[in-house]
Design a protein around this motif. Structure first.
Motif, mmCIF file in Angstrom:
data_model
loop_
_atom_site.group_PDB
_atom_site.id
_atom_site.type_symbol
_atom_site.label_atom_id
_atom_site.label_comp_id
_atom_site.label_asym_id
_atom_site.label_seq_id
_atom_site.Cartn_x
_atom_site.Cartn_y
_atom_site.Cartn_z
ATOM 1 N N MET A 2 0.843 -1.188 0.000
ATOM 2 C CA MET A 2 0.000 0.000 0.000
ATOM 3 C C MET A 2 0.878 1.237 0.000
ATOM 4 S SD MET A 2 -3.315 1.061 2.227
ATOM 5 C CE MET A 2 -4.501 0.642 0.967
ATOM 6 N N LYS A 3 0.547 2.162 -0.879
ATOM 7 C CA LYS A 3 1.227 3.457 -0.947
ATOM 8 C C LYS A 3 0.454 4.468 -0.122
ATOM 9 C CE LYS A 3 4.455 2.590 -4.071
ATOM 10 N NZ LYS A 3 5.868 2.837 -3.875
ATOM 11 N N HIS A 4 1.197 5.333 0.541
ATOM 12 C CA HIS A 4 0.632 6.423 1.335
ATOM 13 C C HIS A 4 1.343 7.682 0.856
ATOM 14 C CE1 HIS A 4 -0.802 8.641 4.840
ATOM 15 N NE2 HIS A 4 0.433 8.905 5.195
ATOM 16 N N ILE A 5 0.612 8.528 0.124
ATOM 17 C CA ILE A 5 1.175 9.740 -0.464
ATOM 18 C C ILE A 5 0.533 10.937 0.214
ATOM 19 C CG2 ILE A 5 1.536 11.030 -2.617
ATOM 20 C CD1 ILE A 5 2.763 8.155 -2.604
ATOM 21 N N VAL A 6 1.362 11.908 0.614
ATOM 22 C CA VAL A 6 0.856 13.107 1.286
ATOM 23 C C VAL A 6 1.547 14.324 0.689
ATOM 24 C CG1 VAL A 6 0.457 14.247 3.503
ATOM 25 C CG2 VAL A 6 0.646 11.752 3.417
ATOM 26 N N GLU A 34 12.168 5.745 12.909
ATOM 27 C CA GLU A 34 11.522 5.542 14.198
ATOM 28 C C GLU A 34 10.354 4.557 14.151
ATOM 29 O OE1 GLU A 34 11.081 8.986 16.661
ATOM 30 O OE2 GLU A 34 12.221 10.192 15.247
ATOM 31 N N ILE A 35 9.921 4.200 12.954
ATOM 32 C CA ILE A 35 8.796 3.270 12.800
ATOM 33 C C ILE A 35 9.270 2.143 11.879
ATOM 34 C CG2 ILE A 35 6.407 2.989 12.084
ATOM 35 C CD1 ILE A 35 5.994 5.984 12.652
ATOM 36 N N PRO A 36 9.605 0.991 12.453
ATOM 37 C CA PRO A 36 10.292 -0.063 11.694
ATOM 38 C C PRO A 36 9.485 -0.708 10.574
ATOM 39 C CG PRO A 36 9.743 -0.829 13.896
ATOM 40 C CD PRO A 36 9.418 0.629 13.854
ATOM 41 N N PHE A 37 8.163 -0.621 10.598
ATOM 42 C CA PHE A 37 7.384 -1.300 9.558
ATOM 43 C C PHE A 37 7.092 -0.425 8.341
ATOM 44 C CE2 PHE A 37 4.530 0.074 12.929
ATOM 45 C CZ PHE A 37 3.552 0.788 12.254
ATOM 46 N N ILE A 38 7.677 0.769 8.280
ATOM 47 C CA ILE A 38 7.624 1.570 7.054
ATOM 48 C C ILE A 38 8.588 0.931 6.062
ATOM 49 C CG2 ILE A 38 8.188 3.789 6.004
ATOM 50 C CD1 ILE A 38 7.401 5.110 8.688
ATOM 51 N N ARG A 39 8.138 0.641 4.846
ATOM 52 C CA ARG A 39 8.967 -0.036 3.844
ATOM 53 C C ARG A 39 9.751 0.936 2.971
ATOM 54 N NH1 ARG A 39 9.409 -3.587 6.925
ATOM 55 N NH2 ARG A 39 7.690 -5.007 7.255
ATOM 56 N N GLU A 40 9.117 2.000 2.532
ATOM 57 C CA GLU A 40 9.779 3.040 1.720
ATOM 58 C C GLU A 40 9.332 4.391 2.260
ATOM 59 O OE1 GLU A 40 8.300 2.231 -2.191
ATOM 60 O OE2 GLU A 40 9.816 0.713 -2.597
ATOM 61 N N TRP A 41 10.236 5.379 2.162
ATOM 62 C CA TRP A 41 9.925 6.691 2.721
ATOM 63 C C TRP A 41 10.774 7.736 2.021
ATOM 64 C CZ3 TRP A 41 6.272 7.845 6.260
ATOM 65 C CH2 TRP A 41 6.328 9.075 6.908
ATOM 66 N N ARG A 42 10.111 8.705 1.399
ATOM 67 C CA ARG A 42 10.859 9.779 0.741
ATOM 68 C C ARG A 42 10.058 11.069 0.850
ATOM 69 N NH1 ARG A 42 12.031 7.837 -4.477
ATOM 70 N NH2 ARG A 42 9.897 8.298 -5.039
ATOM 71 N N VAL A 43 10.720 12.133 1.279
ATOM 72 C CA VAL A 43 10.120 13.460 1.333
ATOM 73 C C VAL A 43 10.897 14.334 0.359
ATOM 74 C CG1 VAL A 43 9.634 15.482 2.768
ATOM 75 C CG2 VAL A 43 9.417 13.174 3.744
ATOM 76 N N SER A 44 10.179 14.963 -0.573
ATOM 77 C CA SER A 44 10.817 15.792 -1.602
ATOM 78 C C SER A 44 10.171 17.165 -1.631
ATOM 79 C CB SER A 44 10.662 15.139 -2.980
ATOM 80 O OG SER A 44 11.208 13.848 -2.986
ATOM 81 N N ALA A 45 10.979 18.171 -1.960
ATOM 82 C CA ALA A 45 10.488 19.542 -2.089
ATOM 83 C C ALA A 45 10.072 19.823 -3.530
ATOM 84 C CB ALA A 45 11.578 20.529 -1.673
ATOM 85 N N ASN A 46 9.022 20.594 -3.679
ATOM 86 C CA ASN A 46 8.587 21.042 -4.999
ATOM 87 C C ASN A 46 9.676 21.915 -5.616
ATOM 88 O OD1 ASN A 46 6.689 21.614 -7.167
ATOM 89 N ND2 ASN A 46 6.563 23.651 -6.263
ATOM 90 N N GLU A 47 9.871 21.798 -6.908
ATOM 91 C CA GLU A 47 10.922 22.558 -7.589
ATOM 92 C C GLU A 47 10.403 23.613 -8.560
ATOM 93 O OE1 GLU A 47 13.851 19.927 -9.242
ATOM 94 O OE2 GLU A 47 13.860 18.688 -7.430
ATOM 95 N N LEU A 48 9.116 23.618 -8.848
ATOM 96 C CA LEU A 48 8.551 24.590 -9.780
ATOM 97 C C LEU A 48 7.598 25.523 -9.050
ATOM 98 C CD1 LEU A 48 7.766 22.305 -12.854
ATOM 99 C CD2 LEU A 48 9.800 23.693 -12.438
ATOM 100 N N ASP A 49 7.610 26.785 -9.424
ATOM 101 C CA ASP A 49 6.747 27.774 -8.796
ATOM 102 C C ASP A 49 5.504 27.955 -9.672
ATOM 103 O OD1 ASP A 49 5.725 29.730 -7.173
ATOM 104 O OD2 ASP A 49 7.033 31.306 -7.934
#
Length: 99
Positions: A2-6, A34-49
């Motif tokens: 399951m993907k969780h996108i925010v 801090e939460i071991p059952f997270i499989r993938e995790w990436r936080v990215s900043a927007n690059e276009l205004d």
């Protein structure tokens, strides 16, 4: 899987504060440690205004729906949410990825 996108953007009534924003984003970026059952995790900043763009996106994966449902009330997640809601608003989408 399951993907969780925010997607996050600064609250309209909150003045931009680079230091506070950097602190919150750094905290978001390390939550998977801090939460071991997270499989993938990436936080990215927007690059276009562009007016339709949000400021950040979190892309994460969990084994299944049950894992996402355990993640949402997890104390480390709840603690982060309490801090984030003073600066950001967000929208989320959760979906199953077919194998």
């Amino acid at each position: 899987m399951m993907k969780h996108i925010v997607m996050f953007k600064r609250l309209a009534h909150v003045e931009h504060h680079a230091g506070r924003e950097a602190e919150l984003v750094a905290w978001m970026r390390r939550l998977d440690c801090e939460i071991p059952f997270i499989r993938e995790w990436r936080v990215s900043a927007n690059e276009l205004d562009r007016p339709i763009c949000w400021d950040y996106v979190l892309e994460s994966s969990f084994d299944d729906r049950d894992a996402v449902e355990r993640y949402l009330p997890h104390p480390k997640h709840v603690e982060l949410i309490q801090a984030l809601k003073t600066y950001f608003e967000w929208v989320a989408c959760d979906y199953t990825v077919a194998n």
